[in-house]
Motif scaffolding. Structure first.
Motif, PDB file in Angstrom:
ATOM      1  N   VAL B 334      -0.601  -5.181 -13.997  1.00  0.00           N
ATOM      2  CA  VAL B 334       0.136  -4.511 -12.933  1.00  0.00           C
ATOM      3  C   VAL B 334      -0.645  -4.635 -11.627  1.00  0.00           C
ATOM      4  O   VAL B 334      -1.789  -4.203 -11.545  1.00  0.00           O
ATOM      5  N   LEU B 335      -0.025  -5.246 -10.637  1.00  0.00           N
ATOM      6  CA  LEU B 335      -0.602  -5.281  -9.294  1.00  0.00           C
ATOM      7  C   LEU B 335       0.169  -4.261  -8.469  1.00  0.00           C
ATOM      8  O   LEU B 335       1.352  -4.449  -8.205  1.00  0.00           O
ATOM      9  N   LEU B 336      -0.512  -3.216  -8.062  1.00  0.00           N
ATOM     10  CA  LEU B 336       0.203  -2.113  -7.441  1.00  0.00           C
ATOM     11  C   LEU B 336       0.559  -2.380  -5.991  1.00  0.00           C
ATOM     12  O   LEU B 336       1.387  -1.686  -5.434  1.00  0.00           O
ATOM     13  N   ASN B 337      -0.093  -3.333  -5.350  1.00  0.00           N
ATOM     14  CA  ASN B 337       0.140  -3.446  -3.925  1.00  0.00           C
ATOM     15  C   ASN B 337       0.143  -4.899  -3.501  1.00  0.00           C
ATOM     16  O   ASN B 337      -0.360  -5.762  -4.215  1.00  0.00           O
ATOM     17  N   GLU B 338       0.721  -5.136  -2.363  1.00  0.00           N
ATOM     18  CA  GLU B 338       0.746  -6.455  -1.766  1.00  0.00           C
ATOM     19  C   GLU B 338       0.372  -6.284  -0.304  1.00  0.00           C
ATOM     20  O   GLU B 338       1.008  -5.510   0.414  1.00  0.00           O
ATOM     21  N   LEU B 339      -0.664  -6.984   0.131  1.00  0.00           N
ATOM     22  CA  LEU B 339      -1.083  -6.894   1.527  1.00  0.00           C
ATOM     23  C   LEU B 339      -0.356  -7.969   2.314  1.00  0.00           C
ATOM     24  O   LEU B 339      -0.535  -9.156   2.058  1.00  0.00           O
ATOM     25  N   ARG B 340       0.434  -7.533   3.276  1.00  0.00           N
ATOM     26  CA  ARG B 340       1.174  -8.479   4.088  1.00  0.00           C
ATOM     27  C   ARG B 340       0.360  -8.869   5.311  1.00  0.00           C
ATOM     28  O   ARG B 340      -0.783  -8.473   5.459  1.00  0.00           O
ATOM     29  N   SER B 341       0.990  -9.630   6.190  1.00  0.00           N
ATOM     30  CA  SER B 341       0.264 -10.178   7.340  1.00  0.00           C
ATOM     31  C   SER B 341      -0.051  -9.069   8.331  1.00  0.00           C
ATOM     32  O   SER B 341       0.788  -8.216   8.613  1.00  0.00           O
ATOM     33  N   PRO B 342      -1.258  -9.066   8.893  1.00  0.00           N
ATOM     34  CA  PRO B 342      -1.563  -8.065   9.928  1.00  0.00           C
ATOM     35  C   PRO B 342      -0.732  -8.242  11.187  1.00  0.00           C
ATOM     36  O   PRO B 342      -0.715  -7.338  12.027  1.00  0.00           O
ATOM     37  N   PRO B 369      -0.720  -2.740   3.797  1.00  0.00           N
ATOM     38  CA  PRO B 369      -0.155  -2.646   2.445  1.00  0.00           C
ATOM     39  C   PRO B 369       1.344  -2.411   2.486  1.00  0.00           C
ATOM     40  O   PRO B 369       1.887  -1.868   3.445  1.00  0.00           O
ATOM     41  N   THR B 370       2.004  -2.819   1.388  1.00  0.00           N
ATOM     42  CA  THR B 370       3.451  -2.722   1.314  1.00  0.00           C
ATOM     43  C   THR B 370       3.899  -1.510   0.513  1.00  0.00           C
ATOM     44  O   THR B 370       4.916  -0.908   0.834  1.00  0.00           O
ATOM     45  N   PHE B 371       3.158  -1.148  -0.547  1.00  0.00           N
ATOM     46  CA  PHE B 371       3.630  -0.135  -1.481  1.00  0.00           C
ATOM     47  C   PHE B 371       2.653   1.024  -1.568  1.00  0.00           C
ATOM     48  O   PHE B 371       1.505   0.937  -1.141  1.00  0.00           O
ATOM     49  N   ASP B 372       3.156   2.099  -2.149  1.00  0.00           N
ATOM     50  CA  ASP B 372       2.386   3.304  -2.406  1.00  0.00           C
ATOM     51  C   ASP B 372       2.658   3.721  -3.843  1.00  0.00           C
ATOM     52  O   ASP B 372       3.744   3.466  -4.372  1.00  0.00           O
ATOM     53  N   TYR B 373       1.695   4.370  -4.469  1.00  0.00           N
ATOM     54  CA  TYR B 373       1.882   4.852  -5.835  1.00  0.00           C
ATOM     55  C   TYR B 373       1.930   6.366  -5.811  1.00  0.00           C
ATOM     56  O   TYR B 373       1.047   7.008  -5.233  1.00  0.00           O
ATOM     57  N   VAL B 374       2.954   6.942  -6.429  1.00  0.00           N
ATOM     58  CA  VAL B 374       3.110   8.386  -6.505  1.00  0.00           C
ATOM     59  C   VAL B 374       2.872   8.796  -7.952  1.00  0.00           C
ATOM     60  O   VAL B 374       3.589   8.332  -8.844  1.00  0.00           O
ATOM     61  N   PRO B 375       1.884   9.643  -8.240  1.00  0.00           N
ATOM     62  CA  PRO B 375       1.682  10.076  -9.622  1.00  0.00           C
ATOM     63  C   PRO B 375       2.842  10.929 -10.108  1.00  0.00           C
ATOM     64  O   PRO B 375       3.553  11.539  -9.299  1.00  0.00           O
TER      65      PRO B 375
END
Lengths: 709, 409
Positions: B334-342, B369-375
């Motif tokens: 699982v890759l939780l995030n994707e870093l897009r272009s600055p 970053p593109t995504f966030d994780y909510v517990p």
């Protein structure tokens, strides 16, 4: 069955027409026809050199494909067989049903962009490969900008104006020391037509601009040429007609701008801020673009995304890209913005910061790698230090060796044990080609690159006899640096810009800013003139004061009388156009300087000296003190001198009454000076407070006189 | 076969270059591609299900590797594998029942025939009990089983030749039936993905009340349809939309909401905590829902969840079934995030001088970053196309959709 075949055939015909009408093509020049990467490109073409572990040409082809280009002609010159072999094995050829057709054109005789385009034009007459407009790029271009809209704009502009044959792409950037020359571009703000294009080798240089262009022109000096051109077919024919065109920018662009007869036009396009485009034309830009890729400005062409058949590396925290099978000791320290390739081993106690490590490398223990680019299959043994260097494939760095900043190690070089490679060295297994130095300024291709394979055998024999250049167990030659490039070797290297050079560049930019102020409209010019006049005025008063002092001192030496001194001072007054008040101030200044310079041991003696000077020369001073304003000027001059000199400061309260007793300064002048100072700040009231009792006495005395009368 | 391969390669390229955005679009493309793979796959006479599973797995691995961050691809692949396994299981059960009936027809004794009738009934009951937990397509098989048992007595008087003919006919029909049933199941999955908006929107009336204030983040089609359904049911409420810098997806959502007649207010992302005290409910769409009930959503959503928890505001997540991921956040795949272009944050031209690593000067780094994780403890309610669920129930829901064998591919 017959009925079904007809619609299929019609559909195929329609597709064919659409394809011929809308086909987007590109010409990719796989040779830069320069010598910036010579120590490396003697053995491998520039477009196959890796940048962040992926060959440059893959970035360009992936971008062209996603931008909608359907056919690319890769023009190969030096090392064409290597490029063709690579492309055949790469995804561009092996992929089924590709969106991008890649074809190669080979010519070994071209030594410039002009030769390449002329060769393509000759091929064009035979095969008619290029249909309509095309995109002209270099194989070392890294970009993610969309091209479809730009090409459509170019085509629309072409329909309106047949003379619009090219659109150049520019990018705004404010980087210092990018390694290339500063660019001055004049653009029509309405039509975006290019009106002037000039590269300045030195900062702050002047350039000539036609007066007629100044009416409505935007002049930019912070633009960078991306070397991405949308061309019409006329570009090829123009190169064919003008066989002296060699350089794309220096000859073709400037030739069209100067030529008014044909009337061809070049237009510009500025990249939006969300797009990236850059060209790798020297080691400095290689370093800059590498860091931009690691920082993800070139998204989606970043190391953790498979965009051209490359194996993506996983992106971790702090911007560290690490391959899944990289073996790293737990005591190794890998810093931010670092890439580690597949099959690489890092030993104990290693320190790797801001670097790119390729595939299949073996790094020993206690190695320091900082700001460097280690390509594939490199062996670095224990205890080495590598800072700001480029290490090519197959290099071996023995234990304890040190690479000082700016070193470039070419393929399969061996650095001996404990050897220190000097800064900015270029090391290669091949000897430095000496016959090409005179041609370097012309920026032609290396004619010896084609024969490198033949001479490598001979060089191998010579290597054995001269291996001591890199230590007892080393292998390779240290190339000598050209004398002309010695002072600017920092400019074209991956070493960070030194502090003093950075200060010089910043200073040069400040000078540019000052020059910009001079070019402001007439109101600014008047302001500048006023400043000049004020500066001259200040200087002339100082000169006058010195002249008067010299005259006064010579009079003292000769023991002249007042009648003789006054005309001499008057001549200076007339020469410098001064008032009586100015003369009074200057004379009083000279008298006080004389008193201070006379030998004295205590304040009392200084007081006596001052009284003596005033008594003796009050006649000269009195000649200029006939008006109250002049007397106030003397008092203020005295106050000013007391502020500057610590010795005179205590005497102010004593000497002012003495001046009054000797009738040098009148009562009205002192009272008016007191009134003016009453409204001043506290810091300016120091001497007024000291004379407060004297001023009170003067007021009471005047009242008594009034009462008496 | 070459056509399917080129389609797979084309889709892989789109995934690799991040040209398909959004979980639903990705899921739709993936499931349609897998349907083509299944329909073109040659199935041997033995182990048909294994061949289909291997083909889908091979293509699925390519798709997942192309874009590891888009979890909807893996979800759809696992759903299709689950469908294949289910259909294979149901057909095997039906085939066993048929064989038993055929064996029963060998006896000529009337008493034995009557006695055997009871074991046949028992087998049917067992099959029905086993199918009770299966999905609606299996009911079709259950109904088809009854005519077989009804027709068997009529052939009891036939000889050995008729028996062999029946067996061969059954085998060929079983082969065609498996692929057909699998394709039917995939078609239903396609409809389920396409219709998840309507199913979720139907429940809006139960959750949004009069004069409420709803806060939402990101640009989600599911959230848009959910809110508009409540609007159509004469609910009068207001919507706060966070603008979602740096891509400002909230601007698009706000424009659509206003076009559909909702009272909309756009706030900055940093204003979420300031406005949360006026909000009655937070509703967001999800990028993925993990097996532990955690949510991967647009960046900033965790901040909203923490603010909602602080102010005791319900935090509701809308998710179609294609977003349910059987993996846990700690799984290495699982890759939780994707870093897009600055470049979405800063203008490259104006900040390029800060990017130089000059000697002694500081350096500027930009992270996008593109995504966030909510517990899961921050989520109040999940609304899927099958109804509302507690976060602790998500693992049970996921168990219904996926087979345990497919979690690790």
């Amino acid at each position: 069955m017959g009925a079904q075949k007809k619609p299929a055939a019609a559909k195929v015909r329609e597709d064919s027409e659409d394809l011929s009408r809308q086909r987007l093509q590109a010409i990719l020049l796989a040779d830069s026809f320069t010598t910036q990467f010579r120590s490396i490109t003697l053995e491998r073409p520039k477009v196959l050199l890796p940048i962040v572990n992926i060959p440059m040409i893959d970035y360009t082809l992936a971008w062209l494909e996603s931008a909608g280009i359907e056919e690319v002609f890769v023009f190969c010159c030096a090392h064409s067989s290597q490029i063709i072999d690579y492309l055949k094995k790469s995804e561009w050829y092996t992929r089924p049903n590709p969106n991008l057709l890649v074809r190669t054109i080979v010519s070994h005789n071209s030594t410039s962009v002009g030769d390449a385009l002329r060769y393509i034009y000759e091929q064009q007459t035979e095969t008619s490969q290029i249909q309509g407009d095309f995109v002209l790029v270099s194989g070392d271009t890294v970009s993610n900008m969309p091209l479809a809209d730009l090409i459509q704009q170019h085509r629309d502009r072409k329909k309106k104006d047949e003379k619009a044959i090219m659109t150049m792409v520019f990018k705004k950037q404010s980087r210092l020391g990018i390694g290339s020359d500063q660019l001055f571009v004049a653009v029509d703000p309405l039509t975006k037509q290019l009106l002037h294009y000039e590269e300045c080798n030195s900062r702050g240089g002047d350039f000539c601009l036609d007066k007629s262009l100044l009416d409505s022109t935007v002049l930019c000096s912070d633009m960078q040429d991306c070397y991405i051109d949308i061309c019409s077919p006329e570009v090829l024919s123009l190169f064919e007609d003008n066989f002296d065109y060699q350089h794309m920018r220096r000859h073709f662009v400037n030739g069209l701008l100067v030529d008014d007869i044909m009337g061809y036009k070049i237009f510009t396009h500025e990249i939006q801020s969300s797009c990236y485009a850059a060209r790798i034309d020297n080691l400095r830009s290689y370093d800059t673009v590498s860091k931009d890729i690691i920082q993800r400005w070139t998204y989606p062409y970043v190391p953790n995304i498979d965009f051209s058949g490359n194996r993506p590396v996983k992106l971790g925290r702090r911007g560290i890209y690490r391959a899944s099978d990289a073996v790293q000791s737990h005591t190794a320290d890998v810093g931010a913005s670092t890439v580690i390739g597949y099959g690489t081993k890092i030993g104990n106690g290693g320190k790797i910061y801001n670097s790119v490590i390729g595939n299949g490398c073996c790094i020993g223990s206690n190695v320091v790698i900082q700001g460097s680019y280690i390509w594939n299959n490199v062996t670095i043994e224990d205890g080495c230090e590598i800072r700001n260097a480029i290490v090519c494939d197959g290099v071996k760095v023995r234990a304890g060796a040190v690479l000082q900043p700016g070193v470039v190690l070419s393929f399969s070089v061996v650095v001996g044990r404990d050897f220190v490679v000097p800064a900015y060295s270029k090391v290669s297994l091949l000897q430095q080609p000496t016959t090409e130095d005179s041609d370097e300024e012309l920026e032609y291709a290396d004619s010896s690159s084609g024969t490198a394979d033949h001479s490598s055998g001979l060089n191998n024999l010579q290597i054995e006899s001269k291996a001591s250049e890199l230590g007892p167990d080393g292998a390779g030659y240290i190339w000598e640096i050209c004398d002309s490039a010695h002072d600017e070797e920092w400019k074209h290297s991956v070493v960070p810009i030194p502090m003093d050079k950075l200060a010089d560049i910043t200073g040069a930019m400040d000078d540019d800013d000052i020059e910009d102020d001079i070019v402001v409209p007439p109101s600014g010019e008047l302001k500048s003139d006023t400043d000049i006049i004020n500066t001259d005025a200040n200087d002339s008063y100082g000169d006058f004061e010195r002249e008067v002092e010299e005259e006064f001192l010579s009079a003292v030496e000769k023991d002249n009388k007042a009648d003789i001194v006054i005309p001499l001072i008057n001549s200076h007054r007339l020469a410098y156009n001064m008032d009586s008040a100015d003369c009074a101030g200057a004379v009083f200044y000279s008298m006080m300087r004389l008193a201070v310079k006379s030998p004295h041991n205590s304040a009392t003696e200084l007081y006596r000296n001052a009284m003596g000077v005033i008594t003796k020369w009050k006649g000269v001073l009195g000649f200029y003190l006939k008006q109250t304003d002049a007397q106030i000027e003397v008092i203020m001059k005295f106050e000013e001198m007391c502020q500057e000199s610590e010795e005179l400061s205590p005497l102010f309260a004593k000497l002012l009454p003495f001046l009054y007793d000797k009738d040098v300064v009148q009562e009205d002048a002192i009272l008016r000076w007191g009134e003016e100072k009453a409204g001043a700040d506290d810091c300016d009231k120091v001497y007024l407070n000291k004379c407060e009792s004297f001023i009170k006495w003067l007021k009471e005395a005047s009242e008594e006189e009034e009462e008496d009368s | 076969m070459p056509d399917v391969q080129s389609t797979v390669v084309e889709f892989v390229n789109k995934l690799r270059k991040r040209k398909i955005e959004g979980s639903q679009a990705t899921a739709k493309y993936t499931v349609e591609l897998l349907r083509s793979v299944i329909s073109h796959q040659r199935v041997p006479h033995a182990n048909q299900a294994a061949a289909l599973i291997d083909a889908v797995k091979a293509v699925g691995e390519q798709l997942i590797a192309a874009n590891p961050v888009e979890l909807a691809v893996g979800n759809v692949v696992r759903r299709v594998l689950h469908i294949i396994r289910e259909e294979d299981l149901s057909l095997t059960t039906a085939a066993m029942g048929g064989l038993d009936l055929l064996d029963a027809s060998d006896d000529d004794d009337v008493d034995n025939c009557k006695g055997i009738g009871f074991p046949a009934m028992s087998a049917a009951v067992v099959a029905a009990a086993a199918r009770s937990t299966l999905r609606p397509p299996s009911l079709q098989t259950l109904l088809e089983g009854t005519p077989e048992s009804a027709t068997v007595p009529y052939t009891s008087s036939s000889g050995a030749d008729s028996e062999s003919k029946s067996k061969s006919a059954d085998k060929s029909s079983l082969t065609r039936k498996l692929k057909h049933d699998v394709i039917e199941g995939v078609n239903q999955l396609i409809q389920e993905i396409a219709g998840c908006h309507e199913q979720i929107a139907e429940q809006a009336i139960e959750h949004i009340h009069q004069n409420e204030v709803i806060l939402t983040l990101g640009s989600s089609r599911t959230v848009l349809e959910f809110l508009c359904a409540a609007k159509e049911k004469k609910r009068s409420f207001r919507v706060f939309v966070a603008e979602g810098a740096p891509r400002y997806q909230g601007h698009l959502l706000a424009k659509e909401l206003v076009a559909r007649g909702l009272q909309t207010t756009v706030i900055t992302d940093s204003a979420v905590f300031a406005m949360i005290s006026r909000v009655n409910m937070v509703i967001i769409g999800a990028h993925a829902v993990m097996a532990n009930g955690g949510v991967i959503g647009p960046v900033g959503v965790n901040m909203a969840a923490l603010a909602a928890q602080k102010h005791a505001v319900p935090f509701v997540v809308l998710a179609g079934s294609h977003k349910l991921c059987p993996l846990y956040p700690h799984n290495p795949e699982v890759l939780l995030n994707e870093l897009r272009s600055p470049s979405e944050l800063l203008d490259f031209g104006e900040f390029s001088d800060c990017l130089d690593f000059g000697a002694g000067s500081g350096s500027l780094q930009v992270v996008n970053p593109t995504f966030d994780y909510v517990p899961p403890n921050l989520v109040s309610l999940f609304i899927t196309d099958t109804g509302g669920h507690n976060p602790s129930y998500m693992y049970r829901l996921i168990a219904d959709y996926y087979s345990a064998d497919d979690l690790v591919m």
